[in-house]
Enzyme design. Structure first.
Site, PDB file in Angstrom:
ATOM      1  N   CYS A 274     -14.943  44.415  16.048  1.00  0.00           N
ATOM      2  CA  CYS A 274     -13.893  44.286  17.065  1.00  0.00           C
ATOM      3  C   CYS A 274     -12.674  43.586  16.481  1.00  0.00           C
ATOM      4  O   CYS A 274     -11.616  43.582  17.082  1.00  0.00           O
ATOM      5  CB  CYS A 274     -14.408  43.591  18.311  1.00  0.00           C
ATOM      6  SG  CYS A 274     -14.437  41.814  18.214  1.00  0.00           S
TER       7      CYS A 274
ATOM      8  N   CYS B 148      -9.171  37.360  23.943  1.00  0.00           N
ATOM      9  CA  CYS B 148      -9.269  36.493  22.765  1.00  0.00           C
ATOM     10  C   CYS B 148      -9.588  35.054  23.160  1.00  0.00           C
ATOM     11  O   CYS B 148     -10.270  34.340  22.430  1.00  0.00           O
ATOM     12  CB  CYS B 148      -7.959  36.505  21.972  1.00  0.00           C
ATOM     13  SG  CYS B 148      -7.566  38.112  21.272  1.00  0.00           S
TER      14      CYS B 148
END
Lengths: 387, 157
Positions: free
Chosen positions: B33, B107
């Site tokens: 990812c 994030c």
């Protein structure tokens, strides 16, 4: 120092192009379809630009059909040909390949949803299509092959000549389209030698204005228009002619030259050589030789592309990345995946695309900044082990 | 796209580095990812005798948002009791940074998860019981990591 290295995204308008365009905003503002003096002046400008482009490609003026840019031209080439099939009650089969620009891939996908069959050819580790793969993908109902000339991310130049031969040997009725947005004026491009029927070109990658491009349509090629209206562009593409844009496009084409291409190639080779020699682990994405004169694309293991891009930006350097983090979909670049780069290397890719105004000093500055920033980002990286 | 505070933390990250003798280590994310975060904690005691995060460091492979969120999360965590640190949410991190682009909010989850995993690791190493809530969180975080690997695929099959 400011160094713009994103010419594959867009270029500035060259000052001479701007000068050529200016009168058509104000004094010579006429509609190119009008019969009066203003209209005739505008028409003259459009005719001149069409001639400049036709000359470059060694084709007839009537074969250049202006559009709003590369995306429209690619959509029109693919859908316009497909619609001629639908009009005669048929569907059929299209062949393309996996590293095409999104506008080609998404146009093809949309046609799939309407019942057309599409083959997406694989590419090798350098991004190259194998003409033999194409040969075995051709079916009796194949009516269109669309393969880009040079890739926008990794710069790989496809073997269009061999591809054209394979297509026309298999079935001369199959139309051959190429998206030449990145390669136009940088790589030799000839309709007849390459057996092409349709070519997409645009202006804003070659120092012309945005919002203008063209589809080259070989005489006799049947194509349904996307835009119906007043029958502009020989009945192919309606809509008031973008006179100043087209004037700029023509001028830009006339400014391109082998010297400028050689200049970019020199810088490209210098940059590639130094980066590979001086940054540990650096990898070149794309083909080592069959590559656009202005394209470089590297992966730096242990460094994420968006982070590096914005570190470079802080030093006045503009680049781009195939990292998922830079896209809205959060998926790594389809081109990087197609050439078999592992996700971590796809996320680590940085494209630096050169232009006429770049210099050798700039390349050296970029290498120094890269060395330092790659080192810094690796020092904070959770996966990079010090050599 | 990013505000100035995010850029400041990205360009000059605070608490970045290794901690070889860490009491707890949290490792989250994966290379598929694109983001991998390692977060290290040293546990001490405050004057009231409560266990606190005495020191914290991070190392991150990731984008601007991943680096900025890890840095500010370590700053927020420092000095907090373990209970307070475990209760930190990604919204705390985003708020402290003055906002993130919507596509980047995920994030900030990574940074908070790394902190939780570091505390989890500390408690495990001490042979202490794991609070039920933290055990559940740890299960989710491990699952997220696996899913991230499964989800990445090229546009065209």
């Amino acid at each position: 120092m400011e160094v713009y290295l994103d010419h594959a995204a867009t270029t500035p308008i060259h000052p001479e192009v701007l000068v050529a365009m200016q009168p058509y905003f104000t004094e010579q503002f006429g509609n190119a379809s009008s019969l009066h003096k203003w209209g005739r002046e505008a028409r003259k400008a459009v005719d001149l630009a069409r001639e400049q482009i036709a000359d470059k490609l060694n084709i007839m003026c009537r074969e250049v059909i202006f559009t709003s840019g590369g995306t429209e031209a690619n959509n029109w080439a693919i859908k316009g040909v497909a619609f001629t099939r639908e009009a005669s009650g048929l569907k059929g089969h299209i062949i393309t390949q996996k590293t095409e620009h999104d506008c080609v891939l998404n146009a093809c996908k949309w046609l799939e949803s309407r019942g057309f069959a599409v083959t997406y050819l694989d590419v090798d580790e350098f991004g190259m299509v194998n003409p033999e793969d194409l040969k075995s993908a051709i079916r009796p109902e194949t009516f269109l092959v669309t393969i880009m000339h040079a890739n926008n991310e990794i710069g790989t130049v496809q073997p269009l000549k061999e591809i054209g031969q394979v297509i026309k040997t298999a079935n001369p009725a199959i139309l051959f389209h190429t998206d030449a947005c990145q390669s136009f004026t940088k790589e030799p491009l000839n309709l007849k030698d390459l057996n092409l029927d349709l070519i997409t070109i645009n202006s804003h990658k070659i120092y012309g204005p945005k919002g203008v491009g063209a589809l080259v349509v070989k005489q006799g090629t049947k194509l349904v228009p996307l835009l119906h209206g007043g029958g502009h562009e020989f009945g192919h593409r309606s809509g008031t002619i973008n006179v100043h844009g087209i004037m700029g496009f023509g001028k830009a084409v006339s400014l391109a030259s082998p010297e400028k291409n050689r200049h970019m190639q020199t810088l490209r080779d210098h940059l590639i050589k130094r980066v590979l020699a001086e940054i540990p682990g650096a990898l070149l994405n794309g083909h080592p030789t069959q590559r656009l004169v202005n394209n470089t694309n590297f992966s730096f293991p242990g460094v994420e592309g968006e982070a590096l891009l914005l570190r470079l930006d802080a030093h006045g350097i503009a680049a781009s990345t195939g990292s998922a983090c830079s896209s809205n979909t959060l998926e790594a670049s389809h081109t990087m995946m197609a050439i078999g780069r592992k996700p971590e290397l796809a996320h680590a890719s940085i494209r630096m695309s050169l232009g006429w105004e770049n210099t050798l000093e700039q390349m050296d500055y970029v290498v120094e900044v890269l060395k330092d920033e790659v080192k810094q980002l690796r020092s904070m990286s959770a996966t990079w082990r010090r050599e | 796209m990013y505000n100035q505070k995010v850029m400041d933390y990205f360009l000059k990250p605070i608490n970045m580095g290794d901690m070889p003798d860490a009491d707890g280590v949290g490792e989250v994310g994966n290379v598929v990812c694109g983001d991998v975060m390692h977060l290290f904690i040293r546990v001490g005691k405050n004057p009231a005798g409560k266990e606190v995060i005495a020191d914290v460091k991070f190392k991150t492979l990731g984008c601007v948002a991943a680096i900025a969120t890890s840095s500010i999360a370590t700053e927020l965590a420092k000095g907090k009791t373990l209970e307070q640190a475990m209760a930190m949410t990604n919204q705390d991190v985003v708020r402290e940074l003055g906002g993130l682009p919507p596509v980047k909010v995920h994030c900030s989850v990574l940074a908070v998860d790394a902190l939780k995993m570091a505390i989890y690791d500390y408690l495990k190493k001490q042979g202490r019981p794991i609070p039920e809530k933290l055990e559940k969180e740890a299960q989710r975080i491990r699952k997220d990591t696996e899913n991230a690997e499964a989800h990445t695929h090229p546009h065209v099959e």
